[in-house]
Design a protein around this motif. Sequence first.
Motif, PDB file in Angstrom:
ATOM      1  N   GLY A 143     -24.838  -8.946  38.139  1.00  0.00           N
ATOM      2  CA  GLY A 143     -25.890  -8.831  37.133  1.00  0.00           C
ATOM      3  C   GLY A 143     -27.227  -8.375  37.648  1.00  0.00           C
ATOM      4  O   GLY A 143     -27.371  -7.894  38.762  1.00  0.00           O
ATOM      5  N   HIS A 144     -28.190  -8.548  36.764  1.00  0.00           N
ATOM      6  CA  HIS A 144     -29.574  -8.185  37.057  1.00  0.00           C
ATOM      7  C   HIS A 144     -30.413  -9.444  36.940  1.00  0.00           C
ATOM      8  O   HIS A 144     -29.904 -10.525  36.753  1.00  0.00           O
ATOM      9  CB  HIS A 144     -30.065  -7.118  36.071  1.00  0.00           C
ATOM     10  CG  HIS A 144     -29.255  -5.859  36.106  1.00  0.00           C
ATOM     11  ND1 HIS A 144     -29.164  -5.082  37.223  1.00  0.00           N
ATOM     12  CD2 HIS A 144     -28.475  -5.275  35.169  1.00  0.00           C
ATOM     13  CE1 HIS A 144     -28.374  -4.049  36.962  1.00  0.00           C
ATOM     14  NE2 HIS A 144     -27.935  -4.150  35.720  1.00  0.00           N
TER      15      HIS A 144
ATOM     16  N   HIS B 274     -40.073  -8.595  33.534  1.00  0.00           N
ATOM     17  CA  HIS B 274     -39.492  -7.703  32.531  1.00  0.00           C
ATOM     18  C   HIS B 274     -40.533  -6.659  32.175  1.00  0.00           C
ATOM     19  O   HIS B 274     -41.688  -6.750  32.597  1.00  0.00           O
ATOM     20  CB  HIS B 274     -39.043  -8.491  31.293  1.00  0.00           C
ATOM     21  CG  HIS B 274     -40.146  -9.319  30.688  1.00  0.00           C
ATOM     22  ND1 HIS B 274     -41.107  -8.789  29.855  1.00  0.00           N
ATOM     23  CD2 HIS B 274     -40.453 -10.625  30.832  1.00  0.00           C
ATOM     24  CE1 HIS B 274     -41.951  -9.740  29.499  1.00  0.00           C
ATOM     25  NE2 HIS B 274     -41.573 -10.868  30.078  1.00  0.00           N
TER      26      HIS B 274
ATOM     27  N   THR C 235     -29.693   1.331  41.573  1.00  0.00           N
ATOM     28  CA  THR C 235     -30.914   0.586  41.263  1.00  0.00           C
ATOM     29  C   THR C 235     -32.004   0.945  42.260  1.00  0.00           C
ATOM     30  O   THR C 235     -33.146   1.210  41.885  1.00  0.00           O
ATOM     31  CB  THR C 235     -30.646  -0.929  41.282  1.00  0.00           C
ATOM     32  OG1 THR C 235     -29.650  -1.221  40.314  1.00  0.00           O
ATOM     33  CG2 THR C 235     -31.911  -1.715  40.992  1.00  0.00           C
TER      34      THR C 235
ATOM     35  N   VAL D 279     -26.029  -1.226  43.189  1.00  0.00           N
ATOM     36  CA  VAL D 279     -27.202  -1.549  43.989  1.00  0.00           C
ATOM     37  C   VAL D 279     -27.888  -0.274  44.459  1.00  0.00           C
ATOM     38  O   VAL D 279     -29.115  -0.144  44.392  1.00  0.00           O
ATOM     39  CB  VAL D 279     -26.824  -2.444  45.187  1.00  0.00           C
ATOM     40  CG1 VAL D 279     -27.972  -2.588  46.162  1.00  0.00           C
ATOM     41  CG2 VAL D 279     -26.368  -3.807  44.690  1.00  0.00           C
TER      42      VAL D 279
ATOM     43  N   ARG E  26     -26.763  -9.551  44.663  1.00  0.00           N
ATOM     44  CA  ARG E  26     -26.055  -8.955  43.522  1.00  0.00           C
ATOM     45  C   ARG E  26     -24.541  -9.053  43.706  1.00  0.00           C
ATOM     46  O   ARG E  26     -23.813  -9.273  42.746  1.00  0.00           O
ATOM     47  CB  ARG E  26     -26.457  -7.494  43.331  1.00  0.00           C
ATOM     48  CG  ARG E  26     -27.923  -7.272  43.020  1.00  0.00           C
ATOM     49  CD  ARG E  26     -28.235  -7.605  41.584  1.00  0.00           C
ATOM     50  NE  ARG E  26     -29.596  -7.179  41.266  1.00  0.00           N
ATOM     51  CZ  ARG E  26     -30.533  -8.014  40.834  1.00  0.00           C
ATOM     52  NH1 ARG E  26     -30.263  -9.274  40.634  1.00  0.00           N
ATOM     53  NH2 ARG E  26     -31.741  -7.575  40.581  1.00  0.00           N
TER      54      ARG E  26
END
Length: 172
Positions: free
Chosen positions: A130-131, A148, A12, A9, A125
């Motif tokens: 995952g994402h 995306h 990210t 996290v 999360r």
Amino acid sequence: MPCRVRRAVLMTALGLSCVVPAVQSAHAALGGSPMTPPAGASVITQTVSSAAVMHAASGAASAASAPSSYTVRETTLGNGTVVREYLAADGTVFGLAWRGPQMPNLNDLLGTYFPQYLAGVEAVRAARGGHGPVAVEQGSLVVHSGGHMGAFAGQAWLPQALPAGVSGTDIQ
């Protein structure tokens, strides 16, 4: 929470903070003033009555919730990303929506709510891993974000700041 999840996290969030500033910054803040459009951006402003929104949604405005007006400012950034700001009568931003080929800088858009958003993302999360799309729904902040490469979209709003007759589904 496992260290591996917390690290993912954090990485990210750090990645977004490093990559996103390369994207045109919007400089708005949820709960604060509207953005100052960056150079090359175009802005369209529209005043909306919540009575019209309520009428469209339910067939008629109820006497219990007095209609109010709010302003929607749509800014198209030079990269094609569109950011819509929902402004209360006093000029504060109570909601945001975005869509486009690049993610806007959520640190700028969410302002003081960004740390709360990151904590919510971390919790989501950790729970599911995952994402993918993220929905952070807390009492004072709601953020839905997903997409995306080349097609991102999201909404954020402050439930306690929504004008009478306006709901989170109106933030689009």
